[in-house]
Design a protein around this motif. Structure first.
Motif, PDB file in Angstrom:
ATOM      1  N   GLU A 139       0.819  -1.211   0.000  1.00 62.03           N
ATOM      2  CA  GLU A 139       0.000   0.000   0.000  1.00 62.03           C
ATOM      3  C   GLU A 139       0.853   1.261   0.000  1.00 62.03           C
ATOM      4  N   ASP A 140       2.066   1.205   0.565  1.00 65.30           N
ATOM      5  CA  ASP A 140       2.910   2.387   0.690  1.00 65.30           C
ATOM      6  C   ASP A 140       3.570   2.792  -0.620  1.00 65.30           C
ATOM      7  N   THR A 141       3.697   1.881  -1.569  1.00 59.36           N
ATOM      8  CA  THR A 141       4.392   2.185  -2.805  1.00 59.36           C
ATOM      9  C   THR A 141       3.394   2.418  -3.924  1.00 59.36           C
ATOM     10  N   PRO A 142       3.661   3.401  -4.794  1.00 57.87           N
ATOM     11  CA  PRO A 142       2.746   3.636  -5.907  1.00 57.87           C
ATOM     12  C   PRO A 142       2.775   2.458  -6.872  1.00 57.87           C
ATOM     13  N   ALA A 143       1.663   2.251  -7.546  1.00 52.25           N
ATOM     14  CA  ALA A 143       1.569   1.144  -8.494  1.00 52.25           C
ATOM     15  C   ALA A 143       2.526   1.393  -9.655  1.00 52.25           C
ATOM     16  N   GLN A 144       3.201   0.312 -10.080  1.00 49.96           N
ATOM     17  CA  GLN A 144       4.119   0.424 -11.202  1.00 49.96           C
ATOM     18  C   GLN A 144       3.415  -0.007 -12.480  1.00 49.96           C
ATOM     19  N   THR A 145       3.800   0.623 -13.566  1.00 46.90           N
ATOM     20  CA  THR A 145       3.282   0.175 -14.854  1.00 46.90           C
ATOM     21  C   THR A 145       4.051  -1.067 -15.260  1.00 46.90           C
ATOM     22  N   ASP A 146       3.548  -1.781 -16.253  1.00 51.18           N
ATOM     23  CA  ASP A 146       4.235  -2.982 -16.730  1.00 51.18           C
ATOM     24  C   ASP A 146       5.634  -2.644 -17.233  1.00 51.18           C
ATOM     25  N   GLY A 147       5.773  -1.488 -17.884  1.00 52.21           N
ATOM     26  CA  GLY A 147       7.081  -1.073 -18.396  1.00 52.21           C
ATOM     27  C   GLY A 147       8.078  -0.820 -17.282  1.00 52.21           C
ATOM     28  N   GLU A 148       7.625  -0.164 -16.211  1.00 46.03           N
ATOM     29  CA  GLU A 148       8.513   0.104 -15.074  1.00 46.03           C
ATOM     30  C   GLU A 148       8.919  -1.191 -14.386  1.00 46.03           C
ATOM     31  N   ALA A 149       7.964  -2.091 -14.219  1.00 44.09           N
ATOM     32  CA  ALA A 149       8.275  -3.380 -13.587  1.00 44.09           C
ATOM     33  C   ALA A 149       9.270  -4.151 -14.438  1.00 44.09           C
ATOM     34  N   SER A 150       9.082  -4.110 -15.740  1.00 43.92           N
ATOM     35  CA  SER A 150       9.985  -4.810 -16.647  1.00 43.92           C
ATOM     36  C   SER A 150      11.394  -4.226 -16.562  1.00 43.92           C
ATOM     37  N   LEU A 151      11.501  -2.905 -16.490  1.00 47.59           N
ATOM     38  CA  LEU A 151      12.808  -2.263 -16.365  1.00 47.59           C
ATOM     39  C   LEU A 151      13.475  -2.630 -15.042  1.00 47.59           C
ATOM     40  N   ASN A 152      12.691  -2.674 -13.967  1.00 47.78           N
ATOM     41  CA  ASN A 152      13.242  -3.066 -12.664  1.00 47.78           C
ATOM     42  C   ASN A 152      13.717  -4.506 -12.693  1.00 47.78           C
ATOM     43  N   GLU A 153      12.938  -5.391 -13.297  1.00 44.85           N
ATOM     44  CA  GLU A 153      13.334  -6.799 -13.394  1.00 44.85           C
ATOM     45  C   GLU A 153      14.606  -6.932 -14.219  1.00 44.85           C
ATOM     46  N   GLU A 154      14.697  -6.171 -15.299  1.00 47.55           N
ATOM     47  CA  GLU A 154      15.887  -6.210 -16.146  1.00 47.55           C
ATOM     48  C   GLU A 154      17.108  -5.700 -15.386  1.00 47.55           C
ATOM     49  N   ALA A 155      16.938  -4.623 -14.642  1.00 43.17           N
ATOM     50  CA  ALA A 155      18.043  -4.068 -13.848  1.00 43.17           C
ATOM     51  C   ALA A 155      18.481  -5.049 -12.764  1.00 43.17           C
ATOM     52  N   ASP A 156      17.520  -5.685 -12.114  1.00 44.53           N
ATOM     53  CA  ASP A 156      17.850  -6.694 -11.096  1.00 44.53           C
ATOM     54  C   ASP A 156      18.600  -7.860 -11.718  1.00 44.53           C
ATOM     55  N   ALA A 157      18.139  -8.309 -12.871  1.00 44.63           N
ATOM     56  CA  ALA A 157      18.791  -9.429 -13.560  1.00 44.63           C
ATOM     57  C   ALA A 157      20.225  -9.064 -13.932  1.00 44.63           C
ATOM     58  N   MET A 158      20.429  -7.844 -14.413  1.00 48.53           N
ATOM     59  CA  MET A 158      21.779  -7.397 -14.768  1.00 48.53           C
ATOM     60  C   MET A 158      22.679  -7.340 -13.533  1.00 48.53           C
ATOM     61  N   ARG A 159      22.153  -6.823 -12.448  1.00 42.42           N
ATOM     62  CA  ARG A 159      22.937  -6.711 -11.211  1.00 42.42           C
ATOM     63  C   ARG A 159      23.329  -8.098 -10.694  1.00 42.42           C
ATOM     64  N   ILE A 160      22.371  -9.002 -10.660  1.00 47.26           N
ATOM     65  CA  ILE A 160      22.637 -10.363 -10.177  1.00 47.26           C
ATOM     66  C   ILE A 160      23.623 -11.065 -11.096  1.00 47.26           C
ATOM     67  N   SER A 161      23.424 -10.913 -12.391  1.00 47.20           N
ATOM     68  CA  SER A 161      24.316 -11.532 -13.366  1.00 47.20           C
ATOM     69  C   SER A 161      25.741 -11.006 -13.218  1.00 47.20           C
ATOM     70  N   GLN A 162      25.888  -9.702 -13.036  1.00 46.85           N
ATOM     71  CA  GLN A 162      27.215  -9.114 -12.856  1.00 46.85           C
ATOM     72  C   GLN A 162      27.882  -9.620 -11.578  1.00 46.85           C
ATOM     73  N   GLN A 163      27.107  -9.740 -10.500  1.00 49.48           N
ATOM     74  CA  GLN A 163      27.665 -10.258  -9.245  1.00 49.48           C
ATOM     75  C   GLN A 163      28.136 -11.704  -9.438  1.00 49.48           C
ATOM     76  N   ALA A 164      27.317 -12.500 -10.084  1.00 50.40           N
ATOM     77  CA  ALA A 164      27.678 -13.899 -10.300  1.00 50.40           C
ATOM     78  C   ALA A 164      28.907 -14.007 -11.201  1.00 50.40           C
ATOM     79  N   ASN A 165      28.959 -13.202 -12.256  1.00 52.70           N
ATOM     80  CA  ASN A 165      30.130 -13.192 -13.142  1.00 52.70           C
ATOM     81  C   ASN A 165      31.393 -12.841 -12.369  1.00 52.70           C
ATOM     82  N   GLN A 166      31.294 -11.813 -11.545  1.00 48.96           N
ATOM     83  CA  GLN A 166      32.448 -11.354 -10.788  1.00 48.96           C
ATOM     84  C   GLN A 166      32.965 -12.444  -9.847  1.00 48.96           C
ATOM     85  N   VAL A 167      32.067 -13.071  -9.114  1.00 46.93           N
ATOM     86  CA  VAL A 167      32.472 -14.124  -8.174  1.00 46.93           C
ATOM     87  C   VAL A 167      33.035 -15.324  -8.933  1.00 46.93           C
TER      88      VAL A 167
END
Length: 166
Positions: free
Chosen positions: A38-66
């Motif tokens: 309830e505290d966070t504004p609703a995200q559009t599908d595009g915003e959610a997709s961008l967040n998921e993509e950014a999370d995937a990139m971050r996780i992938s980079q961490q895994a690559n580095q390790v």
């Protein structure tokens, strides 16, 4: 004799349960955030997709580095669970991130690093190909040859010969 058989069985059970529990446990911060919807504004599908993509990139980079810094790919017994423990991110999140960012599964992703290492060994040493694939983290010659040919479009021997000519 009963204790000698029971103790290893119990130890294996505890290890299996702890690995399963570790993989299935979500990050507490994620659980807390899901409660505060309830505290966070609703995200559009595009915003959610961008967040998921950014999370995937971050996780992938961490895994690559390790994977690179610790040379985990050289471990012939490497599993997604081991990678997850080293990175500190649940296995399913790492798998999803690699699938999304690299367009390949975790096994293919790890094998890419192994083949790059094997290419260096083939070009710079005269070690037998059997030693090269073992030193690169592969357990079987057939898997090494298949992956090497898939990624380089040539056999390890042909690659070594070509690298010596250049």
């Amino acid at each position: 004799i009963g204790h000698a058989l029971l103790l290893p069985t119990l130890a294996l059970s505890v290890v299996c349960l702890s690995v399963t529990t570790t993989e299935d446990t979500e990050n507490p911060a994620e659980v807390d955030e899901s409660i505060k919807v309830e505290d966070t504004p609703a995200q559009t599908d595009g915003e959610a997709s961008l967040n998921e993509e950014a999370d995937a990139m971050r996780i992938s980079q961490q895994a690559n580095q390790v994977l690179q810094e610790q040379a985990l790919f050289l471990d012939p017994d490497l599993t997604l669970a081991k990678i997850a423990r080293k990175v500190g991110i649940p296995a399913r999140q790492i798998s999803a991130a690699i699938n999304r960012t690299a367009s390949q599964n975790v096994s293919q992703w790890v094998n890419h690093y192994r083949i790059e290492h094997a290419k260096k060994l083939l070009a710079t040493t005269s070690a037998p190909i059997t030693q090269v694939y073992l030193d690169s983290g592969f357990q079987t010659k057939s898997n090494f040859h298949r992956e090497f040919s898939r990624l380089t479009q040539q056999t390890p021997s042909a690659y070594r010969d070509a690298s010596r000519l250049s």
